[in-house]
Enzyme design. Structure first.
Site, mmCIF file in Angstrom:
data_model
loop_
_atom_site.group_PDB
_atom_site.id
_atom_site.type_symbol
_atom_site.label_atom_id
_atom_site.label_comp_id
_atom_site.label_asym_id
_atom_site.label_seq_id
_atom_site.Cartn_x
_atom_site.Cartn_y
_atom_site.Cartn_z
ATOM 1 N N THR A 275 0.878 -1.193 0.000
ATOM 2 C CA THR A 275 0.000 0.000 0.000
ATOM 3 C C THR A 275 0.908 1.233 0.000
ATOM 4 O O THR A 275 1.323 1.681 -1.056
ATOM 5 C CB THR A 275 -0.959 -0.009 1.207
ATOM 6 O OG1 THR A 275 -0.214 -0.178 2.402
ATOM 7 C CG2 THR A 275 -1.994 -1.108 1.066
ATOM 8 N N THR B 126 -0.038 -7.988 12.910
ATOM 9 C CA THR B 126 -0.127 -6.529 12.833
ATOM 10 C C THR B 126 0.008 -5.982 11.429
ATOM 11 O O THR B 126 0.220 -4.803 11.246
ATOM 12 C CB THR B 126 0.959 -5.902 13.719
ATOM 13 O OG1 THR B 126 2.177 -6.577 13.459
ATOM 14 C CG2 THR B 126 0.602 -6.038 15.161
#
Lengths: 398, 398
Positions: free
Chosen positions: B150, B187
């Site tokens: 991303t 995470t």
């Protein structure tokens, strides 16, 4: 009726204050005193950081009998992580102040704020204490508000009067904040004075209750200081009949007004902040859940960066809500930014992104999150995370 | 002996992978597949965020039998806070992938990352799945590593071989991170493949244990995503004798090597980061205290801003330590920055500030905190908080 008046800690009857520059900081005032003509009943709350600074230990000791008559405060150096020498220095600050005022050393409270880990320049503080000339009125208060500032750019003070049993009672206060502010009990420095006559139990109760919805509901960077304290002194010179737990509502309201006003001022004047944002969570299953949820949103770095960029990225709000640990129903979450609904029942609405962006360019607006599973609510106050925050904090000690 | 080799998820026997651009993101690849020739034993860990995204729910359902044969992953859109439609879309991604590969829908896992709160563009994803051509080897792995990025600027992959009972076993993995990274179970996204034959119980155990000291010990911004997952697939094609709990050490070491390598890559490539800092707390009373302490320091915005500014402000380190909630003795804390002792027994040493500053200008260094009350230690990895972090995150959705 709460009436706001000019001034801070030196406007209640019998209180005096002063602030001077003694050279701990490069520029500006850095030493302050608040004193009372007579001994006052006193209560305080302290940071829950396990490594409390030296002045907190001395203050806790001196507060054991619930009595105090003066507070000596310096900025520019926290006297934290300073070992035995730090304790000696904090004790010496109390002693020098006591000698100066002709009062008992154990009736002097000590508070410090500033950089952690450096020794106090006691010679400068000694000379500074000699220079202090506490006076009543607006002028003395302002000097204190200025002298306790660190990275604050504005002094923070407030004063109000109320009538209790026909008698006028005055409450005044100062605070400092700006950074290392996170909600765990007292989260900055604040000193509150009042001429009310009040039982020690009621004074403690009122302070704790007002802090729960004010100083404990603000966050700037989620960092918890070693030096935070909130102190209240009540010297009883207003001439009122002693306020007991029974007729406490008015007094409670006045103290909560004062602590909430200062809490909001702290967030508005936070390091690098360009926005002041109210985060309200409503219809939570219980009060604690409402607080946890509103603070989780208020604390999120990503929410705060989006606030800075006027970006209606509500996905970060819902993600922070989900990380708060409280039970939620993902299908029952409504989110409003600046009054505009952006998510309903957990999914995006067809909102006008430009309109919401425009709301977010305002200095002040509200994020409202309705989780629809109960009827408790809580409000937190936060600021945005700006490039200036990083700039200020990347070179604080040097 | 763990031997690092080139490649990622498509180098273990029988695994294939591909990544393509299907137009979810403005630029770059955004759809990836990992598949196995045969059904694989599978285990996974998910974010503890209460508002888990739709793909996590589908993946959990499909994992109930401990078997999977493919993972379909998109970036650019998290399919989170998307309600019933989001669940339908995640299911459809699994179904389209199953049809394409000729396998069972319930053997396809689904993962998404990107903006929260927006509907998936299913037409684009459908066309993208048709374009996917999974291949074995280095090239396929790299495409996956690129397609799951991303705000990452670098693809993250790793592969190793070990010998177990005379047989060569290969482990490959990819990950994406960059922001919204905080240590609560998984995470970020990471996909691990291995050709080892291993019992399902051992596979779960190994994954959890390796995550505890790798992905759970990194922090970028303390924000917890709704989409994080770590998945491991073991297809048993290496031809080894089934690894059981008894002879697990070698395999555990290999998986921990892989997850630790990726965890460090994530922090090194964090949003806006200019530094990679190891925070080690030693001589803690127990392992949990060591972890809490190292993460409290690693997470502090003020510590991270000081790292950015190369400011040896160790007072912030000790303050973060104090706020961690663990029991400490303020007189027993030694702090080293870049190998230089800056505080001893809780107070400042006469350290050479310019020398420590110079150490801090390096891209990589260690903060070591010795709390001297036990013999457990833990290591966390963090990055600095830069103006670029704020810049990147103030306008992510727009």
């Amino acid at each position: 009726m709460i009436k706001e008046i000019a001034g801070g800690v030196a406007v209640p009857h019998g209180f005096r204050a002063d602030g001077v520059s003694c050279g701990i900081k490069k520029n500006g005032k850095d030493l302050a005193i608040i004193s009372s003509e007579v001994k006052a009943r006193a209560a305080a709350l302290f940071t829950t950081n396990k490594l409390q600074a030296a002045p907190l230990k001395i203050t806790q000791k001196h507060l054991r009998n619930g009595i105090a008559q003066a507070v000596i405060i310096n900025s520019g150096n926290a006297n934290s992580a300073t070992g035995e020498e730090g304790l000696r220095d904090a004790r010496k600050m109390a002693k020098l102040t006591a000698v100066k005022l002709g009062i008992k050393e154990s009736d002097v409270l000590v508070s410090s704020t500033g950089i952690i880990g450096k020794k106090l320049p006691m010679d400068k503080i000694k000379a500074g204490i000699e220079k202090l000339l506490p006076r009543g009125g607006i002028n003395g208060s302002r000097k204190v508000a200025e002298a306790i500032m660190t990275t604050d750019t504005l002094p923070k003070e407030v004063a109000v009067t109320i009538k209790v049993g026909g008698e006028k009672i005055t409450v005044g206060a100062v605070a400092k904040g700006a950074g290392m502010v996170s909600p765990h009990l007292a989260t900055m420095l604040s000193f509150i004075t009042t001429d009310a006559l009040i039982t020690p139990a009621a004074l403690s109760y009122v302070l704790r209750k007002s802090v729960e919805t004010s100083f404990n509901m603000i966050t700037i960077d989620g960092d918890m200081s070693t030096n935070d304290m909130v102190v209240i002194l009540a010297n009883g010179l207003a001439g009122n009949k002693e306020i007991t737990m029974k007729d406490l509502v008015k007094f409670q309201d006045a103290i909560t007004f004062v602590t909430s006003s200062l809490a909001k001022m702290i967030v508005k004047n936070a390091e690098g902040a360009t926005k002041f944002v109210t985060v309200k969570v409503k219809n939570a299953p219980n009060l604690n859940a409402a607080k946890m949820a509103s603070l989780a949103i208020a604390k999120s770095n990503l929410v705060k960066a989006a606030l800075y960029g006027c970006d209606p990225n509500w996905g970060r709000i819902i993600s922070a809500l989900g990380s708060s640990g409280i039970n939620i129903n993902s299908k029952k979450i409504d989110i409003y930014i600046g009054g505009v609904i952006v998510a309903q029942n957990g999914v995006m609405t067809e909102f006008n992104s430009q309109m919401v962006k425009k709301k977010m360019t305002q200095r002040t607006f509200t994020i409202l999150v309705d989780i629809k599973i109960g009827n408790e609510e809580a409000t937190a106050w936060t600021c945005d995370l700006s490039e200036d925050y990083v700039r200020i904090n990347s070179s604080y000690s040097t």
